[in-house]
Design an enzyme around this catalytic site. Sequence first.
Site, mmCIF file in Angstrom:
data_model
loop_
_atom_site.group_PDB
_atom_site.id
_atom_site.type_symbol
_atom_site.label_atom_id
_atom_site.label_comp_id
_atom_site.label_asym_id
_atom_site.label_seq_id
_atom_site.Cartn_x
_atom_site.Cartn_y
_atom_site.Cartn_z
ATOM 1 N N ASP A 105 50.517 -40.441 62.261
ATOM 2 C CA ASP A 105 49.006 -40.542 62.990
ATOM 3 C C ASP A 105 48.132 -40.013 61.881
ATOM 4 O O ASP A 105 47.438 -38.978 61.476
ATOM 5 C CB ASP A 105 48.816 -39.475 64.072
ATOM 6 C CG ASP A 105 47.493 -39.513 64.538
ATOM 7 O OD1 ASP A 105 46.784 -40.713 64.452
ATOM 8 O OD2 ASP A 105 46.985 -38.611 65.086
ATOM 9 N N CYS A 129 43.852 -45.244 62.889
ATOM 10 C CA CYS A 129 42.555 -45.555 63.015
ATOM 11 C C CYS A 129 41.803 -46.382 61.925
ATOM 12 O O CYS A 129 40.739 -46.496 61.873
ATOM 13 C CB CYS A 129 41.821 -44.186 62.842
ATOM 14 S SG CYS A 129 41.908 -43.737 61.393
#
Length: 450
Positions: free
Chosen positions: A380, A406
Site C-alpha cells: 500500500d 493511489c
Amino acid sequence: MAQFFKAKPNSSKQLSAKLSLNVDQLDHLGAGIAQYQGKVVFIPGALPDETVTVQLTEQKKNYARAKLIKVDAQSPERVEPECPHYHTCGGCDLQHMSLSGQREHKEAALLDIMAKFAGTEGGALSPALTGEGWHYRRRARLATLFDKNTKHLSLGFRAASSSNVVPISQCQVLAKPLSDLIVPFAKLLNQLSAKASLGHLELIAADNGHFAVLRITKALNDKDLAKLSAFAEQHQIYICLQDNEGQFQGVGVELVLPVYQLLDENAQSDAVSLSFTPGNFVQVNSQINKAMVAQAMDWLAPAPDERILDLFCGMGNFSLPLAKMGADVIGVEGVAEMVSQARVNAKANNLDKLTFYHGDLSADLSLEPWMGKIDKLLLDPARAGAFESLQWLKKMKPRKVLYVSCNPASLARDSAVLLERGYRLQRLGLIDMFPQTHHIEAMALFELTK
C-alpha cells in the site's frame, strides 16, 4: 551568403484568440482533450462530446493548454456543481460531471494506463468500490492567510496551481459537521491576538468525536487559550495545538487521539479500530476505507498462521485486520512515528500475532530481519509506488501479491515487474476514494504462476 528574414507567428495573438473546439475525451487528470492545428489541446472543465469556446493559455511544440470560455454544446454528463466555491477553490475538479460519468471515466483511464504500461489489455474490471458522492471526507486541512494590511485572517483551501488561499464558507465533500464548523472557526481565529502566527487548521471527524488541530508558530497567551477552550466546549470538539517541533497539546482537556473503526463488529469477530496522532496519514473516506479493507481480506484470503508481509503498513490499516483473521503479520513502515502508533493499535486490539518494523523500503532490504520466505504480500505505497521493494521478490516468493494503489501510473509500472517475475494479474478494480476529483485509486491481485 544572403540570409532571409522569416516572420515568426505572433504568439500573443494566438494566445488571445478565441477558438471553437470539439472535445474528444478526458485525459487522466480530468481535462478535456481537443485537436487544433495538429496539436493536442488540454481544456480543464470541458467534457467529451462538447463543443466549446476556449482561449489558448500555453503553446508548446506538441500540445497546448486552453481556458474554457463557454460551453456551446453540452455533454449529457454535464451537471451544475453543488459547491459555490467550485470555480475558484482548488480542492475538486470534476464537480461539473455526473458521478456515474466520473466513475466510468476513471475505470476507462485505469484500464488504459494498465494496458499501455503493463500490457494488461483486454481484462475485465471487478466491480468498483463506490460510496457517497458528497460529504464523504472525514478529514481536511484548511490553509490560513493573514493580510498585514487589513489584519484579516482568511481560512480556506488553496486555489488550483497557486499558493493563494480561497476563503470558503462550506465544503460539499467534507463531512457535514466539519463543514458547518468552517465559518465559526474563521470568526474565532480572527478574534485571537496571535492570528498572525497561526498556520493550517486540520478538521477530523472520528468515531470518538470531532477534532481540530491548529498549527501555531508561537505560544498562545491565556486569553487566546480561553477563547479556544470556550469554543471547544460550545461546539463539542476536541482542540489541540501543534507547535514548531510537531508536539501536540490539548486545549482545556488532556490530549485525546482520534479513533477510526476498520472492521465492524459482527457475529464472528469483534470490531477492529485504529487510533492515530493528528498529522499522520489515514484514509479520509471512512465508508470506502472499510469497503477497501474488507475487499483486501476477501481477495488475499488470509488463513491462520500464514506469513503475510504488509509493506508501507502505516499504523496498521491492513495489518490489524489480517492479524485478526489469524495470520502471522509483519508490518514495515518508513515513518518511525507511525510504526510506534501501529504497535499501540495492535495492543489496543489485543492482537499479538503482529510484528512491526521501521525501515526504508527504497533501500537494500537483503539484510532486514523480516526479509525471507512469505506466503502473501500486501503493498500500500504512496504515489511513488513500490518499484524498489519489488526487486526483492525472489527472496520473498509470495504466492499472492495484493497491491493497493493511489497512483495508476506507478501501479502500471510495478505491475510490469510482477508480470516479468512470473505473476499473473487475477483481479483489478477501481476504488473511488475521492468523488468529485480526478484522483484514481485501485486494487490489484497477482498470483504466482511459474
